[in-house]
Write an enzyme that holds these catalytic residues in place. Structure first.
Site, PDB file in Angstrom:
ATOM      1  N   GLY A  97      19.240  38.889  43.938  1.00  0.00           N
ATOM      2  CA  GLY A  97      18.981  37.603  43.512  1.00  0.00           C
ATOM      3  C   GLY A  97      20.124  37.038  43.413  1.00  0.00           C
ATOM      4  O   GLY A  97      21.328  37.328  43.057  1.00  0.00           O
ATOM      5  N   ARG A 100      24.647  34.208  39.988  1.00  0.00           N
ATOM      6  CA  ARG A 100      25.389  33.094  39.597  1.00  0.00           C
ATOM      7  C   ARG A 100      25.221  31.877  40.253  1.00  0.00           C
ATOM      8  O   ARG A 100      25.892  31.059  39.955  1.00  0.00           O
ATOM      9  CB  ARG A 100      27.042  33.571  39.311  1.00  0.00           C
ATOM     10  CG  ARG A 100      27.233  34.278  40.879  1.00  0.00           C
ATOM     11  CD  ARG A 100      28.809  34.324  40.811  1.00  0.00           C
ATOM     12  NE  ARG A 100      29.191  35.076  41.980  1.00  0.00           N
ATOM     13  CZ  ARG A 100      30.347  35.330  42.321  1.00  0.00           C
ATOM     14  NH1 ARG A 100      31.361  34.990  41.438  1.00  0.00           N
ATOM     15  NH2 ARG A 100      30.866  35.883  43.351  1.00  0.00           N
ATOM     16  N   ASP A 132      28.760  38.026  34.690  1.00  0.00           N
ATOM     17  CA  ASP A 132      28.917  36.979  33.611  1.00  0.00           C
ATOM     18  C   ASP A 132      28.406  35.590  34.278  1.00  0.00           C
ATOM     19  O   ASP A 132      28.544  34.559  33.415  1.00  0.00           O
ATOM     20  CB  ASP A 132      30.222  36.657  33.227  1.00  0.00           C
ATOM     21  CG  ASP A 132      31.271  36.514  34.489  1.00  0.00           C
ATOM     22  OD1 ASP A 132      30.998  36.087  35.531  1.00  0.00           O
ATOM     23  OD2 ASP A 132      32.655  36.499  34.162  1.00  0.00           O
ATOM     24  N   GLY A 133      27.866  35.642  35.555  1.00  0.00           N
ATOM     25  CA  GLY A 133      27.355  34.325  36.130  1.00  0.00           C
ATOM     26  C   GLY A 133      28.513  33.320  36.321  1.00  0.00           C
ATOM     27  O   GLY A 133      28.062  32.238  36.757  1.00  0.00           O
ATOM     28  N   ARG A 183      27.517  24.210  47.166  1.00  0.00           N
ATOM     29  CA  ARG A 183      27.410  24.565  48.593  1.00  0.00           C
ATOM     30  C   ARG A 183      26.187  23.915  48.864  1.00  0.00           C
ATOM     31  O   ARG A 183      25.436  23.651  48.281  1.00  0.00           O
ATOM     32  CB  ARG A 183      27.131  26.133  48.723  1.00  0.00           C
ATOM     33  CG  ARG A 183      27.978  26.971  47.826  1.00  0.00           C
ATOM     34  CD  ARG A 183      28.094  28.513  48.523  1.00  0.00           C
ATOM     35  NE  ARG A 183      26.829  29.175  48.223  1.00  0.00           N
ATOM     36  CZ  ARG A 183      26.618  30.424  48.210  1.00  0.00           C
ATOM     37  NH1 ARG A 183      27.465  30.996  48.744  1.00  0.00           N
ATOM     38  NH2 ARG A 183      25.609  31.083  47.902  1.00  0.00           N
ATOM     39  N   ASP A 259      22.002  41.055  51.826  1.00  0.00           N
ATOM     40  CA  ASP A 259      21.847  39.824  51.151  1.00  0.00           C
ATOM     41  C   ASP A 259      22.694  38.679  51.545  1.00  0.00           C
ATOM     42  O   ASP A 259      22.531  37.793  50.749  1.00  0.00           O
ATOM     43  CB  ASP A 259      21.904  40.430  49.823  1.00  0.00           C
ATOM     44  CG  ASP A 259      23.158  41.252  49.272  1.00  0.00           C
ATOM     45  OD1 ASP A 259      23.307  42.088  49.986  1.00  0.00           O
ATOM     46  OD2 ASP A 259      23.982  40.784  48.563  1.00  0.00           O
ATOM     47  N   ASN A 260      23.756  39.163  52.275  1.00  0.00           N
ATOM     48  CA  ASN A 260      24.524  38.078  52.709  1.00  0.00           C
ATOM     49  C   ASN A 260      24.716  37.716  53.992  1.00  0.00           C
ATOM     50  O   ASN A 260      25.343  36.893  54.705  1.00  0.00           O
ATOM     51  CB  ASN A 260      26.177  38.686  52.462  1.00  0.00           C
ATOM     52  CG  ASN A 260      26.598  38.808  50.979  1.00  0.00           C
ATOM     53  OD1 ASN A 260      25.868  38.193  50.087  1.00  0.00           O
ATOM     54  ND2 ASN A 260      27.479  39.488  50.812  1.00  0.00           N
TER      55      ASN A 260
HETATM   56  P1  AMP Z   1      28.188  39.093  46.410  1.00  0.00           P
HETATM   57  O1  AMP Z   1      28.850  40.592  46.680  1.00  0.00           O
HETATM   58  O2  AMP Z   1      28.966  37.915  45.736  1.00  0.00           O
HETATM   59  O3  AMP Z   1      27.318  38.667  47.428  1.00  0.00           O
HETATM   60  O4  AMP Z   1      27.255  39.615  45.251  1.00  0.00           O
HETATM   61  C1  AMP Z   1      26.243  40.745  45.179  1.00  0.00           C
HETATM   62  C2  AMP Z   1      25.261  40.175  43.957  1.00  0.00           C
HETATM   63  O5  AMP Z   1      25.973  40.235  42.612  1.00  0.00           O
HETATM   64  C3  AMP Z   1      24.673  38.725  44.183  1.00  0.00           C
HETATM   65  O6  AMP Z   1      23.254  38.926  43.535  1.00  0.00           O
HETATM   66  C4  AMP Z   1      25.374  38.035  43.007  1.00  0.00           C
HETATM   67  O7  AMP Z   1      24.813  36.963  42.819  1.00  0.00           O
HETATM   68  C5  AMP Z   1      25.800  39.014  42.169  1.00  0.00           C
HETATM   69  N1  AMP Z   1      27.100  38.732  41.451  1.00  0.00           N
HETATM   70  C6  AMP Z   1      28.359  38.508  41.744  1.00  0.00           C
HETATM   71  N2  AMP Z   1      29.383  38.028  41.075  1.00  0.00           N
HETATM   72  C7  AMP Z   1      28.408  37.816  40.110  1.00  0.00           C
HETATM   73  C8  AMP Z   1      28.910  37.284  38.340  1.00  0.00           C
HETATM   74  N3  AMP Z   1      30.165  37.095  38.061  1.00  0.00           N
HETATM   75  N4  AMP Z   1      27.889  37.122  37.675  1.00  0.00           N
HETATM   76  C9  AMP Z   1      26.631  37.527  38.000  1.00  0.00           C
HETATM   77  N5  AMP Z   1      26.202  38.000  39.232  1.00  0.00           N
HETATM   78  C10 AMP Z   1      26.952  38.386  40.181  1.00  0.00           C
HETATM   79 MG    MG Z   2      25.947  37.507  48.062  1.00  0.00          MG
END
Ligand code: AMP
Ligand code: MG
Length: 496
Positions: A97, A100, A132-133, A183, A259-260
């Site tokens: 989900g 952030r 940390d969002g 975005r 998820d990406n």
């Molecule tokens: P990503 O690899 O950036 O696509 O992130 C994978 C998952 O981790 C996604 O669900 C992001 O929303 C979550 N995520 C990444 N960085 C953070 C963060 N700093 N705080 C909260 N969720 C994060």
């Molecule tokens: Mg992602």
């Protein structure tokens, strides 16, 4: 007489129409962004503003940054975070989900298009897990520039409206500062948006989401008895084309987790991406991927692997045999697009199997001579097809000159079957071989100026440059240079 164009919208006139928020509660969590203290505008992209009919003058408003951190809510916004799951580096993670990212809502523009407006880095959500969002300024600048660079290259992508910064500290490998990037995309639905319900056994939700996506993005399929199969076919064909486009331009995404992966075949969720510089098929842009699961040359097959995950999540809606038939269409589609795109990079139409061999042997010579991928193809536009031409500017880049001579002879022979003059061919090639890409060192310079001097001018310069990557842009040649020595130390990881 055509009607006078109606004025662009002020911030409080944007036409929100939030279709995703209308889905059942199980698809998202409603929440408010976490305020970010003393936000300031880092960069604004007037080109993207037009997508939502936003008047660019609005960027000068004192409260502009407040709106694009979520500190103040735009009228009509219904903020929420989307639920999804995903296969991360091959492992299924049942719940991810937006950890952030907060979708403010969708805006209908005067062309009738709906655009998601999403704040990335807007604070903790129910899906934040240990995070940390927040997003740091560094990664926000990278995403902002890369998504617009991809758009300039004609590759489907999410867009970026603006970056807002704050002095709030964020802890990564070092202390950095927070930023929010806004975005825009026609949809942020991912392969993982379907997977989450499949693994929970919630098959009704899979159909609800598929019907939603079909109604919004593939309305022509709505009344077809095989609509789900046709939908999977659309995603498959778009993904195949996207992978060919990435390969042709030398782009590595870095984190091709399901998820990406966009169900519209967009490039999105920019993290440790990289444009290949010296040609190396095993190029790994993500320092956190030592085994190279997502190396450059793996991307086409990972695209198919991810589609198989999507097909499995859609299995309650699509009989297995039909799903297999759809996935069987991936490889031929990919190869056809790749052949066309690479043929065009050589100035060739109607690419044949022999042409593929010609391309492959050029790439192999580039690999062994460590030649810059982008600049070599750009330079190839100047190839002189006269029998006695030395083409020394090209030739001198190769360690094995004899191999180049023999390749050049085959290329020259092939060009004789191609209508048009050399200069016509150059014009065609320059329109597909970019002069400017977002090299890591260019992004890094913009990041350092922003972080150390609060000087955001390089971001704007790169934004303008990369918006027209095929134009010569006299005076900007140094931005096409191969990386300086200091750039070898740049490491890009998942940390963002
Ligand atoms: P990503 O690899 O950036 O696509 O992130 C994978 C998952 O981790 C996604 O669900 C992001 O929303 C979550 N995520 C990444 N960085 C953070 C963060 N700093 N705080 C909260 N969720 C994060
Ligand atoms: Mg992602």
């Amino acid at each position: 007489m055509p009607p006078p164009e109606s004025p662009m919208h002020k911030l409080d006139q944007l036409l929100f129409e939030n279709t995703f928020a209308r889905l059942p509660d199980s698809f998202h969590s409603r929440l408010k962004p976490t305020p970010l203290p003393a936000p300031y505008l880092v960069s604004f992209n007037a080109d993207a503003a037009r997508l939502i009919d936003l008047d660019s003058e609005e960027m000068s408003r004192a409260d502009f940054a407040e709106h694009f951190t979520g500190n103040r809510l735009l009228p009509g916004a219904e903020p929420l975070s989307m639920l999804y799951a995903g296969h991360q580096f091959g492992q299924f993670v049942p719940q991810l989900g937006d950890g952030r990212a907060i979708l403010l809502g969708e805006i209908r523009n005067r062309a009738g298009e709906l655009w998601d407006v999403q704040l990335k880095g807007a604070g903790i959500t129910p899906y934040s897990r240990q995070g940390d969002g927040r997003a740091v300024l560094r990664s926000s600048i990278r995403e902002y520039l890369c998504s617009e660079a991809m758009h300039g290259l004609g590759i489907p992508t999410s867009r970026a409206l603006c970056i807002v910064g704050s002095d709030e500290e964020v802890y990564r490998e070092r202390i950095e500062t927070a930023a929010v990037i806004t975005r825009l995309a026609p949809s942020h639905v991912r392969f993982g948006s379907f997977e989450v319900f499949f693994y929970r056994g919630q098959h009704e939700q899979i159909a609800t989401l598929a019907d939603y996506v079909i109604a919004r993005h593939f309305p022509d399929l709505s009344n077809d008895a095989d609509k789900y199969q046709l939908f999977l076919n659309e995603v498959t064909q778009r993904t195949a084309k996207l992978m060919a486009q990435w390969q042709a331009v030398g782009f590595s995404h870095g984190v091709m987790n399901t998820d990406n992966m966009s169900i519209l075949g967009l490039t999105f969720d920019y993290g440790p991406f990289g444009f290949m510089e010296s040609y190396d098929p095993g190029y790994i842009c993500n320092h956190s991927d030592p085994r190279g699961r997502y190396a450059y040359d793996q991307q086409p097959q990972v695209g198919l692997w991810n589609l198989a995950c999507l097909a499995q999540a859609l299995s309650p809606l699509i009989p297995t045999e039909q799903a297999h038939a759809v996935l069987d269409g991936y490889a031929p589609a990919y190869h056809q697009h790749y052949a066309e795109l690479m043929g065009a990079k050589l100035g060739l139409g109607n690419t044949t199997l022999d042409d593929i061999q010609l391309i492959a042997s050029l790439l192999e010579m580039m690999r062994s001579s460590h030649i810059d991928y982008t600049n070599l193809f750009r330079g190839l536009g100047n190839f002189d097809s006269a029998a006695d031409a030395s083409n020394s500017l090209l030739r001198d880049q190769f360690i094995d000159r004899a191999a180049f001579d023999s390749w050049a002879e085959s290329y020259r022979a092939r060009l004789q079957h191609q209508p048009g003059t050399d200069s016509e061919r150059k014009a065609r090639m320059d329109a597909v071989n970019p002069k400017y890409i977002l090299r890591n060192y260019l992004a890094q310079s913009a990041i350092e100026m922003a972080e150390q001097q609060r000087d955001f001018s390089e971001i704007d310069r790169l934004l303008a440059l990369l918006g027209k990557p095929f134009d010569e842009q006299p005076g900007m040649e140094r931005y096409a240079a191969i990386p300086p020595d200091w750039a070898r130390q740049i490491e890009v990881s998942c940390s963002s």
